[in-house]
Motif scaffolding. Structure first.
Motif, PDB file in Angstrom:
ATOM      1  N   LEU A 178     -20.569  49.457-106.082  1.00  8.79           N
ATOM      2  CA  LEU A 178     -19.437  48.724-106.644  1.00  8.79           C
ATOM      3  C   LEU A 178     -18.545  48.091-105.580  1.00  8.79           C
ATOM      4  CD1 LEU A 178     -18.300  51.029-109.604  1.00  8.79           C
ATOM      5  CD2 LEU A 178     -19.682  48.962-109.703  1.00  8.79           C
ATOM      6  N   VAL A 179     -18.004  48.906-104.679  1.00  9.45           N
ATOM      7  CA  VAL A 179     -17.061  48.380-103.699  1.00  9.45           C
ATOM      8  C   VAL A 179     -17.755  47.478-102.690  1.00  9.45           C
ATOM      9  CG1 VAL A 179     -15.348  48.973-101.954  1.00  9.45           C
ATOM     10  CG2 VAL A 179     -15.606  50.408-103.997  1.00  9.45           C
ATOM     11  N   ASP A 180     -18.879  47.951-102.108  1.00 12.02           N
ATOM     12  CA  ASP A 180     -19.580  47.144-101.117  1.00 12.02           C
ATOM     13  C   ASP A 180     -20.266  45.934-101.752  1.00 12.02           C
ATOM     14  OD1 ASP A 180     -18.766  49.092 -99.364  1.00 12.02           O
ATOM     15  OD2 ASP A 180     -20.719  50.068 -99.205  1.00 12.02           O
ATOM     16  N   GLU A 181     -20.857  46.136-102.904  1.00 10.21           N
ATOM     17  CA  GLU A 181     -21.616  45.064-103.550  1.00 10.21           C
ATOM     18  C   GLU A 181     -20.727  43.940-104.057  1.00 10.21           C
ATOM     19  OE1 GLU A 181     -25.100  43.142-105.126  1.00 10.21           O
ATOM     20  OE2 GLU A 181     -24.816  44.733-103.651  1.00 10.21           O
ATOM     21  N   TYR A 182     -19.574  44.282-104.600  1.00 11.41           N
ATOM     22  CA  TYR A 182     -18.742  43.271-105.253  1.00 11.41           C
ATOM     23  C   TYR A 182     -17.377  43.075-104.608  1.00 11.41           C
ATOM     24  CZ  TYR A 182     -22.221  44.003-108.902  1.00 11.41           C
ATOM     25  OH  TYR A 182     -23.389  44.125-109.591  1.00 11.41           O
ATOM     26  N   GLY A 183     -17.051  43.873-103.620  1.00  7.32           N
ATOM     27  CA  GLY A 183     -15.744  43.758-102.991  1.00  7.32           C
ATOM     28  C   GLY A 183     -14.603  44.143-103.900  1.00  7.32           C
ATOM     29  N   MET A 184     -14.816  45.140-104.755  1.00  8.32           N
ATOM     30  CA  MET A 184     -13.776  45.533-105.707  1.00  8.32           C
ATOM     31  C   MET A 184     -12.575  46.117-104.983  1.00  8.32           C
ATOM     32  SD  MET A 184     -15.850  47.104-108.945  1.00  8.32           S
ATOM     33  CE  MET A 184     -16.905  46.022-109.942  1.00  8.32           C
ATOM     34  N   ASN A 185     -11.392  45.698-105.418  1.00  6.19           N
ATOM     35  CA  ASN A 185     -10.151  46.178-104.799  1.00  6.19           C
ATOM     36  C   ASN A 185      -9.778  47.572-105.291  1.00  6.19           C
ATOM     37  OD1 ASN A 185      -9.982  43.042-105.208  1.00  6.19           O
ATOM     38  ND2 ASN A 185      -8.777  43.517-103.389  1.00  6.19           N
ATOM     39  N   HIS A 186      -9.963  47.816-106.583  1.00  6.90           N
ATOM     40  CA  HIS A 186      -9.665  49.129-107.148  1.00  6.90           C
ATOM     41  C   HIS A 186     -10.637  49.421-108.288  1.00  6.90           C
ATOM     42  CE1 HIS A 186      -6.008  49.877-104.897  1.00  6.90           C
ATOM     43  NE2 HIS A 186      -5.568  48.660-105.218  1.00  6.90           N
ATOM     44  N   LEU A 187     -10.903  50.711-108.482  1.00  2.00           N
ATOM     45  CA  LEU A 187     -11.697  51.184-109.598  1.00  2.00           C
ATOM     46  C   LEU A 187     -10.822  52.138-110.403  1.00  2.00           C
ATOM     47  CD1 LEU A 187     -15.002  52.138-107.698  1.00  2.00           C
ATOM     48  CD2 LEU A 187     -14.289  49.891-108.513  1.00  2.00           C
ATOM     49  N   ILE A 188     -10.676  51.874-111.696  1.00  2.00           N
ATOM     50  CA  ILE A 188      -9.940  52.779-112.577  1.00  2.00           C
ATOM     51  C   ILE A 188     -10.947  53.785-113.125  1.00  2.00           C
ATOM     52  CG2 ILE A 188      -8.361  52.969-114.508  1.00  2.00           C
ATOM     53  CD1 ILE A 188      -7.349  51.185-112.189  1.00  2.00           C
ATOM     54  N   LEU A 189     -10.839  55.026-112.681  1.00  2.00           N
ATOM     55  CA  LEU A 189     -11.806  56.065-113.024  1.00  2.00           C
ATOM     56  C   LEU A 189     -11.420  56.736-114.339  1.00  2.00           C
ATOM     57  CD1 LEU A 189     -12.202  57.751-109.514  1.00  2.00           C
ATOM     58  CD2 LEU A 189     -13.389  55.735-110.429  1.00  2.00           C
ATOM     59  N   ILE A 190     -12.434  56.964-115.176  1.00  2.00           N
ATOM     60  CA  ILE A 190     -12.218  57.624-116.463  1.00  2.00           C
ATOM     61  C   ILE A 190     -13.241  58.752-116.610  1.00  2.00           C
ATOM     62  CG2 ILE A 190     -12.241  57.365-118.972  1.00  2.00           C
ATOM     63  CD1 ILE A 190     -11.265  54.522-118.633  1.00  2.00           C
ATOM     64  N   GLN A 191     -12.756  59.989-116.665  1.00  2.00           N
ATOM     65  CA  GLN A 191     -13.622  61.132-116.892  1.00  2.00           C
ATOM     66  C   GLN A 191     -13.741  61.390-118.397  1.00  2.00           C
ATOM     67  OE1 GLN A 191     -10.563  61.052-115.692  1.00  2.00           O
ATOM     68  NE2 GLN A 191      -9.535  63.039-115.663  1.00  2.00           N
ATOM     69  N   ARG A 192     -14.861  61.968-118.828  1.00  2.00           N
ATOM     70  CA  ARG A 192     -15.120  62.114-120.261  1.00  2.00           C
ATOM     71  C   ARG A 192     -15.442  63.555-120.648  1.00  2.00           C
ATOM     72  NH1 ARG A 192     -16.129  58.061-123.336  1.00  2.00           N
ATOM     73  NH2 ARG A 192     -14.858  59.375-124.674  1.00  2.00           N
ATOM     74  N   PRO A 193     -14.445  64.413-120.806  1.00  2.00           N
ATOM     75  CA  PRO A 193     -14.714  65.777-121.267  1.00  2.00           C
ATOM     76  C   PRO A 193     -14.885  65.904-122.779  1.00  2.00           C
ATOM     77  CG  PRO A 193     -12.398  65.537-120.730  1.00  2.00           C
ATOM     78  CD  PRO A 193     -13.061  64.246-120.333  1.00  2.00           C
TER      79      PRO A 193
END
Length: 363
Positions: free
Chosen positions: A87-102
């Motif tokens: 994600l970051v290296d491939e697309y140069g994303m500035n931020h990733l909003i992480l969502i965990q799924r319990p």
């Protein structure tokens, strides 16, 4: 599904990365081992804990991208170096909003549900938001269970001041529509602390939660197609019940529930409001007029009409102000940012890919 088999015509991967800032608003991460969650639970709950998901409507083929398995042998979505590469290296994303799924809203024991969300929050805080987050690219979501509103508030307040939690997240699955007043303590905490309230599809009609359709779907395809009904139900409930009048600073994010339904739903609701507004004296304006100030929608899985109709659909839903890009990594229907919106005007594209999320999450 929009797989990234080739860069956009006429644009190299490098050129795309340089010209387009990116925030991905739906990235799913997982623990490397169940003990990473279990260790954060009180002794009385540890024997009950198991890494389980949504059993009633299981995916009929495969859930994740076939190339999402890390070479390290770790579970999908648990290797930070491999996720960065994809994600970051491939697309140069500035931020990733992480969502965990319990998947806690379906649980009948509210105390256990809150204990489980707390353990997942502890885990993501010590790993993805700290040990793995040297560059601060990862931003997290505080998971809460809505069947325990007071427990949810305690969990939200436990993370006050954390530099990388940027929203509250819960299942769209619930025992009641989210405009009802039993959820007000959660919204009050969100507004007071400046955190958006996000809901994510994926557990509707399981456990103690209801499903807003006639009876129960038989097949996964029915169940997943009808996710839009949950989002419509919650949004109409919040608009009609006056949630945004009671909490004028509240922001709501609808994650992974489609987008094409929004304009026609609001047209119908506004029409009904003109007929029956006496029933809703607490509203100060038409229901649709609250949406730009209070509601954001993520793009994946966006409905895919022709390019001409897609642009019109985005205009009708006011995408310039409310739509935020999401890839749904590492799932099989991952949307590549190179291919999701290849023919949009630059200003609109920048709003969807970056500015709307930057403003919402104050990044």
């Amino acid at each position: 599904m929009i797989q990234d088999t080739a860069p956009e015509p006429g644009i190299s991967k490098t050129a795309f990365v340089k010209k387009q800032k990116l925030i991905d608003c739906d990235v799913h991460v997982s623990p490397q081992h169940p003990d990473q969650i279990r260790k954060h639970m009180a002794a009385k709950w540890q024997d009950r804990f198991a890494m389980s998901g949504r059993d009633l409507y299981a995916h009929p083929t495969y859930v994740n991208r076939t190339d999402a398995h890390p070479p390290s042998g770790l579970p999908v979505g648990s290797d930070p170096d491999f996720l960065r590469k994809q994600l970051v290296d491939e697309y140069g994303m500035n931020h990733l909003i992480l969502i965990q799924r319990p998947f806690t809203n379906p649980l009948p024991n509210p105390e256990f549900a809150t204990a489980l969300t707390a353990a997942w929050n502890d885990w993501i805080a010590e790993t993805w938001l700290k040990a793995y987050n040297h560059d601060h690219v990862f931003k997290g979501s505080i998971c809460v269970s809505t069947q325990d509103p007071l427990g949810a508030v305690r969990e939200i307040e436990r993370w006050v001041g954390h530099p990388h939690f940027v929203q509250i997240v819960t299942d769209s699955a619930a025992a009641a529509a989210y405009g009802q007043r039993q959820f007000d303590p959660i919204y009050e905490a969100c507004e007071r602390l400046g955190l958006p309230f996000a809901m994510h599809a994926g557990a509707d009609g399981t456990g103690i939660t209801s499903i807003p359709s006639s009876g129960y779907p038989t097949h996964y395809i029915e169940w997943s197609t009808l996710h839009v009904l949950s989002y419509q139900t919650h949004l109409v409930s919040m608009l009609v019940e006056g949630v945004f009048e009671r909490f004028p600073g509240l922001k709501v994010v609808l994650v992974e529930g489609g987008v094409a339904w929004l304009p026609t739903l609001l047209w119908r609701l506004d029409t009904q409001y003109e007929r029956f507004k006496k029933e809703l004296p607490w509203l100060s304006k038409k229901p649709s007029e609250y949406v730009r100030d209070h509601v954001r929608v993520t793009s994946q899985p966006i409905e895919r009409p022709s390019d001409r109709h897609l642009l019109k659909m985005l205009q009708l839903m006011d995408a310039e102000h409310i739509l935020m890009f999401s890839s749904d990594y590492p799932h099989w229907d991952f949307d590549s940012p190179r291919l999701a919106f290849p023919k949009l005007p630059e200003a609109l594209r920048n709003r969807i890919y970056y500015e709307n999320a930057r403003e919402l999450y104050r990044l």
